[in-house]
Design a protein around this motif. Sequence first.
Motif, PDB file in Angstrom:
ATOM      1  N   THR A  59      -0.496  68.088   4.912  1.00 38.69           N
ATOM      2  CA  THR A  59      -0.164  69.208   4.131  1.00 38.69           C
ATOM      3  C   THR A  59      -0.419  69.210   2.811  1.00 38.69           C
ATOM      4  OG1 THR A  59       1.749  69.798   5.692  1.00 38.69           O
ATOM      5  CG2 THR A  59       1.831  70.896   3.875  1.00 38.69           C
ATOM      6  N   PRO A  60      -0.128  67.805   1.807  1.00 37.44           N
ATOM      7  CA  PRO A  60      -0.530  68.107   0.607  1.00 37.44           C
ATOM      8  C   PRO A  60      -1.940  68.276   0.300  1.00 37.44           C
ATOM      9  CG  PRO A  60       1.019  66.281   1.178  1.00 37.44           C
ATOM     10  CD  PRO A  60       0.461  66.970   2.564  1.00 37.44           C
ATOM     11  N   PHE A  61      -2.959  67.781   1.321  1.00 36.11           N
ATOM     12  CA  PHE A  61      -4.430  67.987   1.140  1.00 36.11           C
ATOM     13  C   PHE A  61      -4.727  69.399   1.361  1.00 36.11           C
ATOM     14  CE2 PHE A  61      -8.359  68.646   3.339  1.00 36.11           C
ATOM     15  CZ  PHE A  61      -9.213  68.025   2.438  1.00 36.11           C
ATOM     16  N   CYS A  62      -4.004  70.088   2.189  1.00 28.62           N
ATOM     17  CA  CYS A  62      -4.249  71.400   2.489  1.00 28.62           C
ATOM     18  C   CYS A  62      -3.819  72.339   1.433  1.00 28.62           C
ATOM     19  CB  CYS A  62      -3.587  71.868   3.881  1.00 28.62           C
ATOM     20  SG  CYS A  62      -4.471  71.140   5.194  1.00 28.62           S
ATOM     21  N   GLY A  63      -2.622  71.776   0.813  1.00 27.48           N
ATOM     22  CA  GLY A  63      -2.116  72.705  -0.103  1.00 27.48           C
ATOM     23  C   GLY A  63      -2.745  72.703  -1.465  1.00 27.48           C
ATOM     24  N   LYS A  64      -3.460  71.449  -1.675  1.00 24.87           N
ATOM     25  CA  LYS A  64      -3.998  71.145  -3.025  1.00 24.87           C
ATOM     26  C   LYS A  64      -5.569  71.936  -3.006  1.00 24.87           C
ATOM     27  CE  LYS A  64      -5.300  68.686  -6.837  1.00 24.87           C
ATOM     28  NZ  LYS A  64      -4.588  69.169  -8.278  1.00 24.87           N
ATOM     29  N   TYR A  65      -5.913  71.825  -2.039  1.00 28.97           N
ATOM     30  CA  TYR A  65      -7.404  72.296  -1.876  1.00 28.97           C
ATOM     31  C   TYR A  65      -7.489  73.946  -1.201  1.00 28.97           C
ATOM     32  CZ  TYR A  65      -8.578  67.805  -3.636  1.00 28.97           C
ATOM     33  OH  TYR A  65      -8.672  66.643  -4.519  1.00 28.97           O
ATOM     34  N   ILE A  66      -6.306  74.263  -0.919  1.00 26.88           N
ATOM     35  CA  ILE A  66      -6.497  75.798  -0.299  1.00 26.88           C
ATOM     36  C   ILE A  66      -7.363  76.853  -0.959  1.00 26.88           C
ATOM     37  CG2 ILE A  66      -4.316  76.847  -1.282  1.00 26.88           C
ATOM     38  CD1 ILE A  66      -3.680  77.785   1.548  1.00 26.88           C
ATOM     39  N   HIS A  67      -7.424  76.829  -2.253  1.00 29.05           N
ATOM     40  CA  HIS A  67      -8.272  77.622  -3.002  1.00 29.05           C
ATOM     41  C   HIS A  67      -9.697  77.567  -2.912  1.00 29.05           C
ATOM     42  CE1 HIS A  67      -8.256  74.067  -5.706  1.00 29.05           C
ATOM     43  NE2 HIS A  67      -9.256  74.647  -6.182  1.00 29.05           N
ATOM     44  N   VAL A  68     -10.114  76.551  -2.390  1.00 22.23           N
ATOM     45  CA  VAL A  68     -11.778  76.355  -2.158  1.00 22.23           C
ATOM     46  C   VAL A  68     -11.888  77.194  -0.957  1.00 22.23           C
ATOM     47  CG1 VAL A  68     -13.281  74.747  -1.432  1.00 22.23           C
ATOM     48  CG2 VAL A  68     -11.428  74.042  -2.924  1.00 22.23           C
ATOM     49  N   MET A  69     -11.342  76.972   0.345  1.00 20.87           N
ATOM     50  CA  MET A  69     -11.641  78.006   1.432  1.00 20.87           C
ATOM     51  C   MET A  69     -11.065  79.446   1.337  1.00 20.87           C
ATOM     52  SD  MET A  69     -11.712  75.272   4.539  1.00 20.87           S
ATOM     53  CE  MET A  69     -11.607  76.667   5.472  1.00 20.87           C
ATOM     54  N   GLY A  70      -9.931  79.241   0.644  1.00 16.94           N
ATOM     55  CA  GLY A  70      -8.998  80.286   0.821  1.00 16.94           C
ATOM     56  C   GLY A  70      -7.930  80.580   1.474  1.00 16.94           C
ATOM     57  N   ALA A  71      -6.802  81.149   1.510  1.00 14.65           N
ATOM     58  CA  ALA A  71      -5.621  81.029   2.285  1.00 14.65           C
ATOM     59  C   ALA A  71      -6.043  81.678   3.713  1.00 14.65           C
ATOM     60  CB  ALA A  71      -4.519  81.769   1.710  1.00 14.65           C
ATOM     61  N   ARG A  72      -6.617  82.650   3.842  1.00 14.88           N
ATOM     62  CA  ARG A  72      -7.144  83.370   4.955  1.00 14.88           C
ATOM     63  C   ARG A  72      -7.653  82.332   5.911  1.00 14.88           C
ATOM     64  NH1 ARG A  72     -11.511  85.984   6.999  1.00 14.88           N
ATOM     65  NH2 ARG A  72     -11.187  87.424   8.513  1.00 14.88           N
ATOM     66  N   LYS A  73      -8.804  81.591   5.371  1.00 16.74           N
ATOM     67  CA  LYS A  73      -9.748  80.744   6.443  1.00 16.74           C
ATOM     68  C   LYS A  73      -8.939  79.526   6.549  1.00 16.74           C
ATOM     69  CE  LYS A  73     -14.114  82.141   4.320  1.00 16.74           C
ATOM     70  NZ  LYS A  73     -15.354  81.875   3.459  1.00 16.74           N
ATOM     71  N   ALA A 118      -2.217  73.428   8.324  1.00 10.89           N
ATOM     72  CA  ALA A 118      -2.999  74.241   7.474  1.00 10.89           C
ATOM     73  C   ALA A 118      -2.665  75.759   7.591  1.00 10.89           C
ATOM     74  CB  ALA A 118      -4.668  74.378   8.299  1.00 10.89           C
ATOM     75  N   MET A 119      -1.692  75.951   8.608  1.00 12.86           N
ATOM     76  CA  MET A 119      -1.127  77.334   8.861  1.00 12.86           C
ATOM     77  C   MET A 119      -0.002  77.541   7.903  1.00 12.86           C
ATOM     78  SD  MET A 119      -1.169  77.541  12.894  1.00 12.86           S
ATOM     79  CE  MET A 119      -0.393  79.346  12.936  1.00 12.86           C
ATOM     80  N   THR A 120       0.747  76.529   7.855  1.00 14.47           N
ATOM     81  CA  THR A 120       2.279  76.897   7.074  1.00 14.47           C
ATOM     82  C   THR A 120       2.003  77.269   5.596  1.00 14.47           C
ATOM     83  OG1 THR A 120       2.584  74.641   7.193  1.00 14.47           O
ATOM     84  CG2 THR A 120       3.988  75.961   8.683  1.00 14.47           C
ATOM     85  N   PRO A 121       1.221  76.501   4.667  1.00 12.74           N
ATOM     86  CA  PRO A 121       1.390  76.746   3.374  1.00 12.74           C
ATOM     87  C   PRO A 121       0.306  78.088   2.954  1.00 12.74           C
ATOM     88  CG  PRO A 121       0.070  74.693   3.841  1.00 12.74           C
ATOM     89  CD  PRO A 121       0.654  75.133   5.215  1.00 12.74           C
ATOM     90  N   SER A 122      -0.690  78.268   3.835  1.00 13.82           N
ATOM     91  CA  SER A 122      -1.406  79.113   3.503  1.00 13.82           C
ATOM     92  C   SER A 122      -0.765  80.587   4.276  1.00 13.82           C
ATOM     93  CB  SER A 122      -2.782  79.113   4.530  1.00 13.82           C
ATOM     94  OG  SER A 122      -2.494  79.100   5.705  1.00 13.82           O
TER      95      SER A 122
END
Length: 446
Positions: A59-73, A118-122
Amino acid sequence: MRARNIINLTLISGCLLMAGVSLSLLSPFFPSEALAKGVSVTQSGLVMGMAFLATILFTPFCGKYIHVMGARKFLLTGACFCGIGNLSFGFLNHVNGSVPFFWSSLFVRVVVAFGESAMTPSAYALAAQQVERKNQGKAISLAESFFGAGTIFGPSLGGFMYEAGGFQTPFLVAGVTLLVLAVICMLLLEDKTDQYTSLDASQSVSWKQVLLCPGVIISCFGLLFAGSSWSWYAATLEPFLGSEYSLSSSQTGLVFTAFGGAYTLFNPILGYFSDRGMDGLLALIVGNTIIAIAFVFLGPIPQLSALSGNLWLTVVSIGAQGLGSAFSYLGSLLFMMKSAHDAGLPDTEQVSSMVSSLWVVSDCLGGYIGSVLGSIAYDNLGFESGTLIEGACLAVTAVVIAVFYFVRNSACLSNKDKDAEDPNSNISAKEDNEETILAQKDMKYY
């Protein structure tokens, strides 16, 4: 709220609902299925807790770099991994031998956990985008209600499907549903990013900045123990109810729904009050206190053995934990977001996702600790003595957070008194505020 926002929020809530279901649907039947394969209750607790441990790592990895792919992806990717993982889990009953079954179960739970990470923070970031800031408490509480409902109603659904179609049925239904949702989201879900500022170098936020926000650590501390409460008996409630009241898997699933019913009912109500000024930290104190009291009557504890043999008391206790968890979960999330905002962190998709990720990590760390230690306590001390230990820990956390709450409020009152005595400080603060507003107007939006 426009029709498009309603569609987006519905899809986001549906994904969170199924994420919660996939996390918990195996609780009523997996321990007995594992025992038939030669796997102990403690090992079953490790399998069920592995989802929490893997979520903590991902989760920390997904939350930190979510802006790279975007929350939808990120949401779509997570739904696909979650669906494939559930489909794979459905075929584990064909694995023979306790050791292969145990390790295969651990691996598939890691795959499912990556999807949920990947799902929950996005999803929380996307939910907050659908409404104005003043209504974000309602939107987040709605999304959290669906995740909580999935988590808690998952066991009852899993128990019914297990008795109706065997081991494969719950996982196949959950996997197919998640993949169908992923396709629908791919076609209809929009990622509304115009509310968020662009992430140039000056706005990029580190985990250290988030963790140092006043109130974040204490929220994580309280949430960790609240998260351990329901998972404490996730692997042990079935054998306890089976030996004490001769309940079947589907009946055990119905007992779990007492938690989900209370949680789902009160979470939107608390979201309504949060938008009208309810203090998130106070809600966390109230929630952990209610959960601690509920644990006293769950078994009940050995000191109240005269009350044992009453199934209704166990059901009411689990329902009370649902009420307490609604206070603790929503209160901690909203207080963490408020702390980040008050600390001056930028209002970006990255910050929102990082705070949500930290919240998920705290919950999952508590879930893992509760699942493992609850199973060990059951094997070594028994169900009733184990609930005494967990209840005492929750009571201690409520006291610690209450001390922090009163110290914080005393400091705020002291600062207000100083400002009233020194009018020049108010002028200076007003000038700083105006400079901040002017700087924000110069920010670029995308």
